[in-house]
Design a protein around this motif. Sequence first.
Motif, PDB file in Angstrom:
ATOM      1  N   ILE A 292      69.491   3.183   9.346  1.00 50.22           N
ATOM      2  CA  ILE A 292      70.521   3.209  10.512  1.00 50.22           C
ATOM      3  C   ILE A 292      71.853   3.489  10.282  1.00 50.22           C
ATOM      4  CG2 ILE A 292      70.628   2.382  12.836  1.00 50.22           C
ATOM      5  CD1 ILE A 292      67.549   1.677  12.205  1.00 50.22           C
ATOM      6  N   ASP A 293      73.538   4.502  10.136  1.00 53.11           N
ATOM      7  CA  ASP A 293      74.641   4.084   9.906  1.00 53.11           C
ATOM      8  C   ASP A 293      74.853   3.803  11.699  1.00 53.11           C
ATOM      9  OD1 ASP A 293      76.640   4.572   8.468  1.00 53.11           O
ATOM     10  OD2 ASP A 293      76.837   5.488   9.714  1.00 53.11           O
ATOM     11  N   LEU A 294      75.850   2.693  12.126  1.00 59.84           N
ATOM     12  CA  LEU A 294      76.841   3.125  13.277  1.00 59.84           C
ATOM     13  C   LEU A 294      77.435   4.120  13.109  1.00 59.84           C
ATOM     14  CD1 LEU A 294      76.363  -0.708  14.231  1.00 59.84           C
ATOM     15  CD2 LEU A 294      74.580   0.588  14.562  1.00 59.84           C
ATOM     16  N   GLU A 337      75.485  -1.181   8.641  1.00 59.28           N
ATOM     17  CA  GLU A 337      74.308   0.087   7.701  1.00 59.28           C
ATOM     18  C   GLU A 337      73.238  -1.102   8.507  1.00 59.28           C
ATOM     19  OE1 GLU A 337      76.350   2.740   4.311  1.00 59.28           O
ATOM     20  OE2 GLU A 337      75.022   0.653   4.211  1.00 59.28           O
ATOM     21  N   PHE A 338      71.969  -0.891   8.669  1.00 57.09           N
ATOM     22  CA  PHE A 338      70.826  -1.473   8.891  1.00 57.09           C
ATOM     23  C   PHE A 338      69.641  -0.564   8.599  1.00 57.09           C
ATOM     24  CE2 PHE A 338      74.382  -2.927  12.327  1.00 57.09           C
ATOM     25  CZ  PHE A 338      73.548  -3.910  12.199  1.00 57.09           C
ATOM     26  N   ALA A 339      68.423  -1.131   8.604  1.00 54.83           N
ATOM     27  CA  ALA A 339      67.291  -0.476   7.736  1.00 54.83           C
ATOM     28  C   ALA A 339      66.067  -0.984   8.314  1.00 54.83           C
ATOM     29  CB  ALA A 339      67.338  -0.788   6.355  1.00 54.83           C
ATOM     30  N   VAL A 375      78.752   2.946  21.256  1.00 47.28           N
ATOM     31  CA  VAL A 375      78.750   2.529  19.471  1.00 47.28           C
ATOM     32  C   VAL A 375      76.908   3.971  19.892  1.00 47.28           C
ATOM     33  CG1 VAL A 375      79.920   0.886  18.179  1.00 47.28           C
ATOM     34  CG2 VAL A 375      77.460   0.898  18.852  1.00 47.28           C
ATOM     35  N   GLY A 376      76.769   4.477  19.045  1.00 48.01           N
ATOM     36  CA  GLY A 376      75.601   5.196  18.224  1.00 48.01           C
ATOM     37  C   GLY A 376      74.737   4.894  17.468  1.00 48.01           C
ATOM     38  N   ALA A 377      73.821   5.832  16.926  1.00 54.88           N
ATOM     39  CA  ALA A 377      73.182   5.290  15.528  1.00 54.88           C
ATOM     40  C   ALA A 377      72.803   7.000  15.270  1.00 54.88           C
ATOM     41  CB  ALA A 377      72.631   4.252  15.656  1.00 54.88           C
ATOM     42  N   ASN A 411      75.056  16.017  18.107  1.00 51.63           N
ATOM     43  CA  ASN A 411      75.318  14.590  18.949  1.00 51.63           C
ATOM     44  C   ASN A 411      75.072  13.719  17.762  1.00 51.63           C
ATOM     45  OD1 ASN A 411      75.822  12.380  20.024  1.00 51.63           O
ATOM     46  ND2 ASN A 411      74.134  12.923  21.650  1.00 51.63           N
ATOM     47  N   PRO A 412      75.674  13.236  16.567  1.00 47.64           N
ATOM     48  CA  PRO A 412      75.023  12.179  15.906  1.00 47.64           C
ATOM     49  C   PRO A 412      74.445  10.760  16.345  1.00 47.64           C
ATOM     50  CG  PRO A 412      77.436  13.000  16.048  1.00 47.64           C
ATOM     51  CD  PRO A 412      77.112  13.934  16.954  1.00 47.64           C
TER      52      PRO A 412
END
Length: 687
Positions: A292-294, A337-339, A375-377, A411-412
Amino acid sequence: MSELLALRSHDFAAAGAALGEAVMRLRGAALHEELGRIARTLLASPQGSFTAADPLAAPAPRADAGAMPGLRQDIRFEGHLFGSVEVAGRLDYDAEDRRQLASLAALAGPLLQVHSLAQRATHAYAQVEAQLAHQSQILDQIHESVLTLDQMGYITSWNGGAARLFGYTALEAVGRNILFLYADEDASDSQPDLFAEQGGRMMEVRRRKKSGEIFWASLSLSPLRDMEDRPAGLIAYLTDITERKLAEERLHHLAYYNELTSLPNRTLFTRLVDQALMVAQRNELSGCVLFIDLNRFKLVNDTLGRRIGDELLRQVACRFRSALREEDVVAHLSGDEFAVGLFDVRQHFEATTVAQKLQAALDAPFLIEGHDLRVGASVGISVYPQDGSEADTLLGKADIAMARAKEGHANPDHSVAFYSFDMNKGMHERMRIESGLRHALGHGELMLVYQPKFEIGSDRIVGAEALVRWVHPERGVVPPSEFIPLAETTGLIVQVGEWVLEQACAQAALWQRSGMRPFRLAVNVSAREFTESLPTRVADTLARYALAPCWLELEITESTLMHDIDRVIGIMDRINALGVALSLDDFGTGYSSLSYLKRFPIHTLKIDRSFTTGIPNDASDCAIASTIISIGRQLGHRVIAEGVETPDQLAFLRDSGCDEVQGYLYAKPLPAAGFEQGLRENWLLVG
């Protein structure tokens, strides 16, 4: 002469009594003085003394001829010389005097032997007592806690260190079982006898103080043995190591957790994922890793500063954790960055549902120090075992998929991509259908069609099944096989089911008011809908449309019934109490037990179309259908077969005793207007 002897005998008895009392009562110089006095008295001498033996001194010289005459007698017993008694001052000492003095010495010998032994024993006891007192002082002064236990775990001694550590005095602790010091979660860790048998053990344990405080202690157990070297209990040495444990936990947290968000870092994430993959491999399960990337985080961080950015990351981490199940692994890798690791998934596409939940968790704005931040992801997904069998490999491929999602989506903030192209294509199709179905629910794209149920023999309509159809403005009618399974997976089936019940009751109410003869209108209920609230929802819907309950039938599948049987039966009883009938759909395809079947308050068994298709040519299908019909009749249920398309199928079912049928042999599912027209024309068997 005889009178003189009697007098001396009396005097000797008195001397003996005095001698015994002196030995018992006196010590040292006082005893020596008393022994001399007894001798003087016995022999009526002006002078008399006792001289203790000195093993290092030379023997005392005898008095010479010119000295005052006197008598001297050594006191001995069993080879030991205790000293000598001597009298003087008379000129007429005779043989009887010598005998009297010798007798006194003979009597004093064993008494002084006992006296000497008693003195040595007293001295030894005093030394032991002093040594024990010394050791006790040492034990009480040392910092370490020392206590002893018997073989049943009861405390037998308790030093000052233990009193200082636990807060209990020896009076409070001795005699109690050691378990009263254990922390609640460690109560099962009672010391076993094998410690004493095998020679001791060291461990780190949690214990409770008198104040209730829980602390960490280093515990060393050693065997306690009796005089014959038999196990008698345990010696326990405890030292408070709470500070060290806290330091270790801090170091562990720094090594394996992100300091900012307290989520696992990359190192711990890969370890946890690798462990989960081992379990998945043994159980032949699937697994997924989400990267996951913000989006727009860098802009916030650069514009408002690191403090705001750090707080934003903390709040994002909290939302992610809240959106996931307890067994899911979520990590903060670095920066934005999350996972996430998922290892309890039946199909890989379920990961897209999780990805969308994480993206939805970011929809609400973040309010930080007066700033309204959004923010989005973008999410990339890799799948075990297709994309790899190790955490690092899966994480790397999920990262690649994330980059693909970010670049290839308008739309990211709602972009999700699989590493595998085929999976990615299927995921996009699934997301397209899911998004369209959500839109259809709110924009009138769903409709109901009605497939009639006919009674075998009379060929008259006895009911109908309400079936949902999706009329897409561009694609036309979307097959139920495409969107119903998806609705089940995503949970949309609950909203679809509520819509179907509402529309079916509304249509039945119209037919009721138009004067039609009542018939059962069947509505399918999914397992997700079959909850404690279902009877209330059905009752409210019937009341809202003033619909008689004889118009409604609920069809439930076998799988719905096989979880918490008593709860399910309770729900069914409440529905029955409303006057609404229950039908068991797709019977024979699930796992229901016949012992349970007789308990379910159902009215109808429906033979699944998979069994009617092969009739009458497939012997297995014929046997299954016949068995279901026989079971239904024996239990007092009506039996209906679906998917009937040929006269041969109908003939077999009629001969087997089936009550009702539905299928294309009679009629396809029709819109309300077409179904009503058929009702008014009194439908008859076709062909």
